[in-house]
Design an enzyme around this catalytic site. Structure first.
Site, PDB file in Angstrom:
ATOM      1  N   LEU A   1      42.995  85.219 -27.156  1.00 48.13           N
ATOM      2  CA  LEU A   1      41.805  84.967 -26.345  1.00 48.13           C
ATOM      3  C   LEU A   1      41.264  86.267 -25.745  1.00 48.13           C
ATOM      4  O   LEU A   1      40.053  86.525 -25.791  1.00 48.13           O
ATOM      5  CB  LEU A   1      42.137  83.965 -25.241  1.00 48.13           C
ATOM      6  CG  LEU A   1      41.019  83.660 -24.244  1.00 48.13           C
ATOM      7  CD1 LEU A   1      39.778  83.131 -24.955  1.00 48.13           C
ATOM      8  CD2 LEU A   1      41.505  82.660 -23.190  1.00 48.13           C
TER       9      LEU A   1
ATOM     10  N   ASN B   1      55.898  74.589 -28.654  1.00 45.19           N
ATOM     11  CA  ASN B   1      55.523  73.815 -27.480  1.00 45.19           C
ATOM     12  C   ASN B   1      55.082  72.431 -27.925  1.00 45.19           C
ATOM     13  O   ASN B   1      55.114  72.105 -29.118  1.00 45.19           O
ATOM     14  CB  ASN B   1      54.422  74.535 -26.683  1.00 45.19           C
ATOM     15  CG  ASN B   1      53.210  74.831 -27.545  1.00 45.19           C
ATOM     16  OD1 ASN B   1      52.545  73.912 -28.037  1.00 45.19           O
ATOM     17  ND2 ASN B   1      52.906  76.102 -27.742  1.00 45.19           N
TER      18      ASN B   1
ATOM     19  N   LYS C   1      41.235  87.224 -18.842  1.00 45.12           N
ATOM     20  CA  LYS C   1      41.009  87.185 -20.280  1.00 45.12           C
ATOM     21  C   LYS C   1      39.624  87.692 -20.673  1.00 45.12           C
ATOM     22  O   LYS C   1      39.419  88.166 -21.782  1.00 45.12           O
ATOM     23  CB  LYS C   1      41.177  85.748 -20.798  1.00 45.12           C
ATOM     24  CG  LYS C   1      42.547  85.132 -20.522  1.00 45.12           C
ATOM     25  CD  LYS C   1      43.630  85.750 -21.377  1.00 45.12           C
ATOM     26  CE  LYS C   1      44.942  84.993 -21.188  1.00 45.12           C
ATOM     27  NZ  LYS C   1      46.021  85.524 -22.043  1.00 45.12           N
TER      28      LYS C   1
ATOM     29  N   PRO D   1      50.635  88.672 -29.484  1.00 46.41           N
ATOM     30  CA  PRO D   1      49.277  89.165 -29.220  1.00 46.41           C
ATOM     31  C   PRO D   1      48.466  88.144 -28.429  1.00 46.41           C
ATOM     32  O   PRO D   1      48.654  86.938 -28.584  1.00 46.41           O
ATOM     33  CB  PRO D   1      48.696  89.383 -30.617  1.00 46.41           C
ATOM     34  CG  PRO D   1      49.515  88.515 -31.523  1.00 46.41           C
ATOM     35  CD  PRO D   1      50.891  88.511 -30.928  1.00 46.41           C
ATOM     36  N   ASP D   2      47.565  88.635 -27.593  1.00 50.51           N
ATOM     37  CA  ASP D   2      46.709  87.786 -26.773  1.00 50.51           C
ATOM     38  C   ASP D   2      45.402  87.547 -27.529  1.00 50.51           C
ATOM     39  O   ASP D   2      44.488  88.371 -27.492  1.00 50.51           O
ATOM     40  CB  ASP D   2      46.443  88.442 -25.421  1.00 50.51           C
ATOM     41  CG  ASP D   2      45.831  87.493 -24.412  1.00 50.51           C
ATOM     42  OD1 ASP D   2      45.030  86.640 -24.827  1.00 50.51           O
ATOM     43  OD2 ASP D   2      46.155  87.606 -23.209  1.00 50.51           O
TER      44      ASP D   2
ATOM     45  N   ALA E   1      44.042  76.464 -29.069  1.00 49.42           N
ATOM     46  CA  ALA E   1      45.443  76.453 -29.495  1.00 49.42           C
ATOM     47  C   ALA E   1      46.367  76.829 -28.343  1.00 49.42           C
ATOM     48  O   ALA E   1      46.005  77.638 -27.482  1.00 49.42           O
ATOM     49  CB  ALA E   1      45.647  77.413 -30.665  1.00 49.42           C
TER      50      ALA E   1
END
Length: 393
Positions: A303, A205, A338, A300-301, A269
């Site tokens: 946060l 990105n 989250k 993977p998440d 990030a």
């Protein structure tokens, strides 16, 4: 006794340096003053000498001064170097590493922390050159007291006024005392992740890492021990903290887990949501037919993982959300999903936000929300760090 080396450069706000000296000496902080040639157009050496109680230095080539102390010793004899007011000229010299007078030579030669309080016309402050210089300086660890907004001597209105002496003095005290986050460990993630497709291509990105790196430096300036976990960026490693370089989301997750325990986690990030399910061992070649399809797997998440309840959950977890529409709605949903304490959301659909030097954010906490107008990413970082400092008070 703590000591500061105060460099007074040219500008109508130079008179405020006298009040700053008074505040410092009243708090039993010793002050040695350096006055530039342009600064002497606004305040006199005699005024500074009377308030500091010591000689005021002006000339790089004074043989007497060189034999008594020398610019190297002078640059390192204090605990902190303060430039107030800091003109656009001295900031540019600091960025370029110029040393054509006593002030710029001292700033290049010092091995002590440096704090600057900029003051200039609003157009000069908002000029891309000044914005770039400020971004570079903060990445090098220079502390900054942002200028105030208001009417100026030139008749214009906007940001650029020198901060008031009490605000500058508070920053000096924080720098000398290591700040409100002394003894705290902060983990900051920054930059993009690169998810390989084959040996030469990857999914990524537009994140530059400027905001995350600035936050890491701002937290360190308040006394935190900072572990910066950075994806691939073109920025130098900020001084005074630990930087761990990673490439993929899975590597970043592993680095975050290895850095725990921590008191603070700021997940700035722009982690890639997906990666290819299978990475090609060789470069994928065009075969003249239809382009190859890429099977994607979810990353993977990070946060959500660090926000989950558990013995190693940081006391304060701050997430980031880059959105292109429905900012408040999506930010509130993400914070709840989250499980983070605070969420900093920005609309990256605006020009110059993703990868640029400025940001405009919405901060959501457990109890309220606040919209911060567009400003330099350095200013966003310092404002967020100050709020984190207040939280831990």
């Amino acid at each position: 006794m703590k000591r500061i080396l105060l460099i007074v450069t040219g500008g109508i706000a130079a008179y405020k340096a006298l009040e700053l000296v008074r505040l410092a000496t009243k708090a039993d902080i010793g002050v040695t003053a350096v006055l530039t040639r342009s600064g002497a157009q606004f305040v006199t050496p005699l005024s500074l000498q009377a308030l500091t109680g010591s000689k005021v230095y002006q000339d790089l080539f004074s043989l007497t001064d060189e034999s008594e102390m020398g610019h190297i010793e002078l640059s390192r004899a204090a605990d902190l170097v303060v430039v107030a007011p800091a003109t656009a000229d001295i900031l540019a010299k600091m960025t370029a590493g110029l040393a054509d007078d006593l002030a710029s030579t001292l700033l290049l030669a010092t091995d002590k922390p440096v704090l600057v309080a900029p003051a200039m016309n609003v157009r000069m402050w908002q000029h891309p050159a000044t914005s770039a210089n400020m971004a570079t300086l903060i990445q090098r660890g220079v502390l900054v007291v942002e200028p105030d907004e208001g009417p100026m001597a030139c008749g214009e209105y906007g940001p650029g006024r020198l901060a008031e002496p009490p605000a500058i003095f508070a920053a000096i005290q924080a720098a000398l005392n290591k700040g409100p986050l002394r003894g705290r460990h902060a983990i900051v993630t920054s930059g993009p992740t690169h998810e390989p497709i084959d040996p030469v291509r990857f999914i990524a990105n537009r994140s530059s890492g400027k905001q995350g790196h600035a936050i890491a430096s701002a937290l360190a300036a308040l006394g935190a021990r900072v572990t910066l976990i950075s994806g691939p960026v073109s920025l130098p490693d900020p001084p005074g903290l630990t930087t761990i370089h990673v490439e993929t989301a899975r590597e970043m997750q592993s680095a975050v887990q290895a850095a725990l325990p921590a008191d603070i986690a700021v997940c700035a990030a722009a982690v890639g949501d997906w990666r290819t399910a299978t990475e090609a061992g060789q470069k994928i070649k065009k075969g003249g037919g239809a382009p190859p399809s890429l099977a994607l797997a979810e990353n993977p998440d990070i946060l959500a993982g660090i926000s989950a309840p558990g013995p190693q959950r940081p006391r304060l977890v701050v997430g980031f959300a880059a959105e292109t529409e429905k900012l408040e709605e999506h930010a509130a949903t993400k914070r709840a999903r989250k499980g983070c304490d605070w969420l900093v959301a920005n609309n990256v659909g605006g020009t110059g936000i993703m990868g640029g030097n400025e940001n405009e954010v919405l901060l959501l906490t457990e109890t309220d929300s606040a919209h911060w107008d567009r400003m330099n990413k350095l200013a966003v970082a310092q404002r967020l760090a100050a709020k984190i400092g207040d939280y831990f008070k």
